[in-house]
Design an enzyme around this catalytic site. Structure first.
Site, PDB file in Angstrom:
ATOM      1  N   HIS A  22       0.914  -1.185  -0.291  1.00 37.07           N
ATOM      2  CA  HIS A  22      -0.031  -0.081  -0.138  1.00 37.07           C
ATOM      3  C   HIS A  22       0.893   1.286  -0.086  1.00 37.07           C
ATOM      4  CE1 HIS A  22      -4.210  -1.767   0.990  1.00 37.07           C
ATOM      5  NE2 HIS A  22      -3.297  -2.873   0.400  1.00 37.07           N
ATOM      6  N   ASP A  23       2.175   1.072   0.642  1.00 40.79           N
ATOM      7  CA  ASP A  23       2.980   2.342   0.483  1.00 40.79           C
ATOM      8  C   ASP A  23       3.500   2.499  -1.088  1.00 40.79           C
ATOM      9  OD1 ASP A  23       4.587   4.512   0.843  1.00 40.79           O
ATOM     10  OD2 ASP A  23       6.419   3.408   1.431  1.00 40.79           O
ATOM     11  N   GLY A  67       5.028   5.587  -5.353  1.00 43.95           N
ATOM     12  CA  GLY A  67       6.248   4.790  -5.311  1.00 43.95           C
ATOM     13  C   GLY A  67       6.462   4.579  -3.648  1.00 43.95           C
ATOM     14  N   ASP A 105       7.682   5.497  -0.846  1.00 40.52           N
ATOM     15  CA  ASP A 105       8.132   6.855  -0.224  1.00 40.52           C
ATOM     16  C   ASP A 105       7.577   7.077   1.363  1.00 40.52           C
ATOM     17  OD1 ASP A 105       5.708   7.166  -0.634  1.00 40.52           O
ATOM     18  OD2 ASP A 105       5.695   9.139  -1.468  1.00 40.52           O
ATOM     19  N   SER A 145       4.814   7.267   2.326  1.00 36.71           N
ATOM     20  CA  SER A 145       3.846   8.047   2.215  1.00 36.71           C
ATOM     21  C   SER A 145       2.508   7.367   3.206  1.00 36.71           C
ATOM     22  CB  SER A 145       3.219   8.412   0.987  1.00 36.71           C
ATOM     23  OG  SER A 145       3.105   7.269   0.361  1.00 36.71           O
ATOM     24  N   PRO A 185      -6.059  -1.123  -5.749  1.00 35.84           N
ATOM     25  CA  PRO A 185      -6.868  -1.998  -6.354  1.00 35.84           C
ATOM     26  C   PRO A 185      -8.107  -2.434  -5.428  1.00 35.84           C
ATOM     27  CG  PRO A 185      -4.904  -3.243  -5.878  1.00 35.84           C
ATOM     28  CD  PRO A 185      -4.726  -1.816  -5.495  1.00 35.84           C
ATOM     29  N   HIS A 228      -2.017 -13.228   0.082  1.00 37.48           N
ATOM     30  CA  HIS A 228      -3.111 -13.500   1.038  1.00 37.48           C
ATOM     31  C   HIS A 228      -3.190 -15.179   1.771  1.00 37.48           C
ATOM     32  CE1 HIS A 228      -5.313 -10.300  -1.171  1.00 37.48           C
ATOM     33  NE2 HIS A 228      -4.561  -9.916  -0.315  1.00 37.48           N
ATOM     34  N   SER A 280       0.456 -26.194   9.092  1.00 36.81           N
ATOM     35  CA  SER A 280       0.877 -25.118  10.118  1.00 36.81           C
ATOM     36  C   SER A 280       0.479 -23.572   9.886  1.00 36.81           C
ATOM     37  CB  SER A 280       2.438 -24.728  10.135  1.00 36.81           C
ATOM     38  OG  SER A 280       3.035 -25.919  10.328  1.00 36.81           O
ATOM     39  N   ASP A 292       2.991 -19.226   2.475  1.00 33.13           N
ATOM     40  CA  ASP A 292       3.459 -20.248   1.419  1.00 33.13           C
ATOM     41  C   ASP A 292       2.408 -20.248   0.405  1.00 33.13           C
ATOM     42  OD1 ASP A 292       1.159 -21.648   2.231  1.00 33.13           O
ATOM     43  OD2 ASP A 292       2.322 -22.942   3.503  1.00 33.13           O
TER      44      ASP A 292
HETATM   45  C1  HEM Z   1      -4.238  -7.342  -6.118  1.00 33.78           C
HETATM   46  C2  HEM Z   1      -5.331  -6.956  -5.635  1.00 33.78           C
HETATM   47  C3  HEM Z   1      -5.176  -6.846  -4.218  1.00 33.78           C
HETATM   48  C4  HEM Z   1      -6.365  -6.497  -3.420  1.00 33.78           C
HETATM   49  C5  HEM Z   1      -7.797  -6.105  -3.995  1.00 33.78           C
HETATM   50  C6  HEM Z   1      -6.111  -6.846  -1.759  1.00 33.78           C
HETATM   51  C7  HEM Z   1      -7.146  -6.408  -0.986  1.00 33.78           C
HETATM   52  C8  HEM Z   1      -7.020  -7.082   0.181  1.00 33.78           C
HETATM   53  C9  HEM Z   1      -7.909  -6.861   1.269  1.00 33.78           C
HETATM   54  C10 HEM Z   1      -9.222  -6.173   1.221  1.00 33.78           C
HETATM   55  C11 HEM Z   1      -7.618  -6.980   2.449  1.00 33.78           C
HETATM   56  C12 HEM Z   1      -8.352  -7.320   3.809  1.00 33.78           C
HETATM   57  C13 HEM Z   1      -8.350  -5.976   4.280  1.00 33.78           C
HETATM   58  C14 HEM Z   1      -9.179  -6.054   5.728  1.00 33.78           C
HETATM   59  O1  HEM Z   1     -10.465  -6.004   5.207  1.00 33.78           O
HETATM   60  O2  HEM Z   1      -8.731  -5.827   6.720  1.00 33.78           O
HETATM   61  C15 HEM Z   1      -6.360  -7.662   2.163  1.00 33.78           C
HETATM   62  C16 HEM Z   1      -5.209  -8.036   3.313  1.00 33.78           C
HETATM   63  C17 HEM Z   1      -4.143  -8.321   2.913  1.00 33.78           C
HETATM   64  N1  HEM Z   1      -3.325  -8.134   1.636  1.00 33.78           N
HETATM   65 FE1  HEM Z   1      -4.074  -7.593   0.052  1.00 33.78          FE
HETATM   66  N2  HEM Z   1      -5.034  -7.138  -1.789  1.00 33.78           N
HETATM   67  C18 HEM Z   1      -4.161  -7.277  -3.002  1.00 33.78           C
HETATM   68  C19 HEM Z   1      -3.037  -7.573  -3.267  1.00 33.78           C
HETATM   69  C20 HEM Z   1      -2.050  -7.723  -2.139  1.00 33.78           C
HETATM   70  C21 HEM Z   1      -0.865  -7.885  -2.349  1.00 33.78           C
HETATM   71  C22 HEM Z   1      -0.044  -7.388  -3.877  1.00 33.78           C
HETATM   72  C23 HEM Z   1      -0.269  -7.920  -1.145  1.00 33.78           C
HETATM   73  C24 HEM Z   1       1.335  -8.261  -0.841  1.00 33.78           C
HETATM   74  C25 HEM Z   1       2.282  -8.472  -1.619  1.00 33.78           C
HETATM   75  C26 HEM Z   1      -1.056  -8.106  -0.339  1.00 33.78           C
HETATM   76  C27 HEM Z   1      -1.000  -8.389   1.096  1.00 33.78           C
HETATM   77  C28 HEM Z   1      -1.917  -8.477   1.992  1.00 33.78           C
HETATM   78  C29 HEM Z   1      -1.776  -8.992   3.165  1.00 33.78           C
HETATM   79  C30 HEM Z   1      -0.513  -9.718   3.854  1.00 33.78           C
HETATM   80  C31 HEM Z   1      -3.249  -9.112   3.675  1.00 33.78           C
HETATM   81  C32 HEM Z   1      -3.301  -9.544   5.232  1.00 33.78           C
HETATM   82  C33 HEM Z   1      -3.105  -8.037   6.228  1.00 33.78           C
HETATM   83  C34 HEM Z   1      -3.167  -8.156   7.589  1.00 33.78           C
HETATM   84  O3  HEM Z   1      -3.500  -9.540   8.167  1.00 33.78           O
HETATM   85  O4  HEM Z   1      -2.905  -7.076   8.324  1.00 33.78           O
HETATM   86  N3  HEM Z   1      -2.378  -7.941  -0.884  1.00 33.78           N
HETATM   87  N4  HEM Z   1      -5.760  -7.347   0.992  1.00 33.78           N
END
Ligand code: HEM
Ligand SMILES: *[C@@H]1O[C@H](CO)[C@@H](O)[C@H](O)[C@H]1NC(C)=O
Ligand SMILES: *[C@@H]1O[C@H](CO)[C@@H](O)[C@H](O)[C@H]1NC(C)=O
Ligand SMILES: *[C@@H]1O[C@H](CO)[C@@H](O)[C@H](O)[C@H]1NC(C)=O
Ligand SMILES: *[C@@H]1O[C@H](CO)[C@@H](O)[C@H](O)[C@H]1NC(C)=O
Ligand SMILES: *[C@@H]1O[C@H](CO)[C@@H](O)[C@H](O)[C@H]1NC(C)=O
Ligand SMILES: *[C@@H]1O[C@H](CO)[C@@H](O)[C@H](O)[C@H]1NC(C)=O
Ligand SMILES: *[C@@H]1O[C@H](CO)[C@@H](O)[C@H](O)[C@H]1NC(C)=O
Ligand SMILES: *[C@@H]1O[C@H](CO)[C@@H](O)[C@H](O)[C@H]1NC(C)=O
Length: 356
Positions: free
Chosen positions: A66-67, A72, A74, A76, A165, A195, A269, A274
């Site tokens: 998200h940063d 970029g 940064d 922010s 997104p 995810h 686990s 993974d």
């Molecule tokens: C491709 C589009 C993506 C969308 C639409 C998306 C959307 C989301 C949403 C809606 C959540 C849950 C937020 C909440 O309701 O608390 C989430 C969680 C998460 N996303 Fe994504 N995400 C995307 C891509 C990514 C990418 C590229 C990464 C990292 C490389 C990522 C890493 C994570 C992680 C690790 C969580 C869990 C965060 C936590 O437990 O605090 N996501 N994402």
């Protein structure tokens, strides 16, 4: 006799200690990477006095995404106010629901502030996210990150909502969001594997709980179990927007069997970063519509089949994609500071609020 024995043991200890102390080379000064790794590891795994926090590792990985996704990498996303945005910074954006990891970034900054290891907040986040990925994957994910990022002074909630997104995006929208940042659909498929860890608010997948709106997009037995579980979690968490684990691997066994989840080939686990996301997604057992959307594209679907079967391949591609993500640069001409003194505020607002 017992007393004497004790004295002998004690004396041996002294000799051994003196011996080791005399032979030990000087302890090398801790580096920037060293400090970041130590504090991230301690936050995730805990230490003798404090338990680990299972939430912080996933939070750091999402925080980097998200940063870097707007203006970029940064830092922010870390700002809680700026001179031009006031308090309406990125972290207050609806798309940033549930964002975490700020306290740890601030803690790392406080430790390196004004030392030879001092770095920009953007660098701290890039390294912390890398280490979180390494630790959560048991060392399987590793990639190089360089320093040299500068800290932004602009952070707009509206810009975050426009740039990030959405969880209801279709494949073409997701791919376009990646392409606009020089990242391919391959990166989209590999990075979505993040995810496999972390949590999600039910408001982010409400659309998936209505059978009328989601027919064919989510496995029906999983959906029934999820509807029931969300209702339970509302009570348990005392919140109408409760959190659920992203990955069915992290749900309890009665949820898994009620869903008819097939865990063949999955390391059970919980909390491990993974390739288990792909096993879940190919069974239509994921929370977000944007996750399901990856199954609608033939090439992406084939990639997911490959990642599901070949963990090594995913670790490599995920690491390479994270490295690319970590290198996204602010646009030319953007106002930047070399290093913030405080990751939550720009140096400009810092000076204002401190009256100099
Ligand atoms: C491709 C589009 C993506 C969308 C639409 C998306 C959307 C989301 C949403 C809606 C959540 C849950 C937020 C909440 O309701 O608390 C989430 C969680 C998460 N996303 Fe994504 N995400 C995307 C891509 C990514 C990418 C590229 C990464 C990292 C490389 C990522 C890493 C994570 C992680 C690790 C969580 C869990 C965060 C936590 O437990 O605090 N996501 N994402
Ligand atoms: C344990 O971790 C906590 C929280 O990160 C930290 O404040 C404390 O200093 C650590 N204690 C030791 C003994 O390392
Ligand atoms: C931002 O929030 C702080 C405290 O939360 C408040 O004191 C300040 O007035 C707010 N600033 C703006 C510009 O809204
Ligand atoms: C860093 O040091 C400055 C003084 O140079 C201080 O005002 C600031 O609060 C420190 N930041 C942190 C995060 O400790
Ligand atoms: C970005 O921040 C700088 C420094 O506070 C400010 O001069 C500039 O106007 C800001 N840009 C936008 C678009 O808000
Ligand atoms: C849901 O998944 C189970 C287990 O894989 C399967 O038996 C069932 O047919 C799936 N339901 C639908 C509607 O695809
Ligand atoms: C497992 O989750 C189900 C809901 O999906 C819940 O009813 C049950 O109480 C949970 N079991 C345990 C042991 O936590
Ligand atoms: C899995 O991926 C690795 C790394 O790309 C590759 O070397 C290996 O040959 C692949 N294994 C199979 C069975 O395809
Ligand atoms: C950093 O700035 C925030 C927001 O103004 C403030 O709450 C916090 O105390 C500051 N941290 C340090 C170490 O000065």
């Amino acid at each position: 006799m017992a007393k004497l024995g004790g004295a002998v043991v004690f004396c041996c200890g002294c000799v051994l200690f003196a011996f080791l102390a005399g032979r030990q080379p000087a302890v090398a000064a801790e580096t920037f990477d060293g400090v970041v790794f130590r504090l991230v590891n301690e936050a995730i795994n805990g230490n003798y006095s404090v338990p680990g926090d299972p939430r912080v590792g996933p939070a750091l990985i999402r925080l980097l995404f998200h940063d870097c996704w707007l203006t970029g990498c940064d830092g922010s996303v870390l700002l809680s106010s700026t001179p031009t945005d006031g308090n309406n910074t990125e972290r207050t954006a609806a798309s940033n629901i549930g964002l975490g990891g700020f306290d740890l970034i601030n803690k790392i900054k406080a430790e390196i502030n004004n030392t030879a290891n001092d770095a920009s907040c953007a660098d701290i986040l890039a390294f912390a996210a890398r280490d979180a990925a390494g630790i959560l994957s048991g060392g399987a994910i590793s990639y190089a990150v360089a320093t040299g990022r500068r800290d932004g002074a602009n952070s707009s909630a509206a810009a975050a909502n426009a740039a990030l997104p959405g969880s209801t995006f279709k494949f073409t929208q997701l791919a376009a969001s990646f392409a606009a940042r020089g990242m391919g659909s391959g990166d989209l498929v590999a990075l979505s594997g993040a995810h496999s860890v972390g949590v999600c608010h039910s408001s982010s997948f409400d659309d998936r709980l209505d059978p009328a709106k989601s027919a064919g997009e989510i496995n029906a037995t999983y959906q029934v179990a999820l509807i029931r579980d969300v209702a339970e979690k509302k009570q348990l968490q005392g919140n109408q927007d409760p959190i659920e684990m992203n990955n069915i691997r992290d749900m309890n066994s009665s949820f898994q069997s009620a869903s008819l989840y097939d865990a063949t080939g999955v390391n059970p686990s919980k909390g491990v970063l993974d390739n288990s996301y792909y096993t879940a997604n190919l069974q239509n057992m994921v929370l977000l519509r944007s996750d399901w959307a990856l199954t609608t594209d033939g090439v992406a679907r084939n990639k997911m089949q490959e990642y599901k079967k070949n963990a090594t391949k995913w670790y490599e591609d995920f690491g390479a994609a994270m490295a690319r993500l970590s290198k996204l640069l602010p646009p030319e001409g953007q106002y930047l500071e070399d290093k913030r003194k405080n990751c939550s505020v720009t140096n400009l607002s810092f000076m204002n609020s401190n009256g100099y």
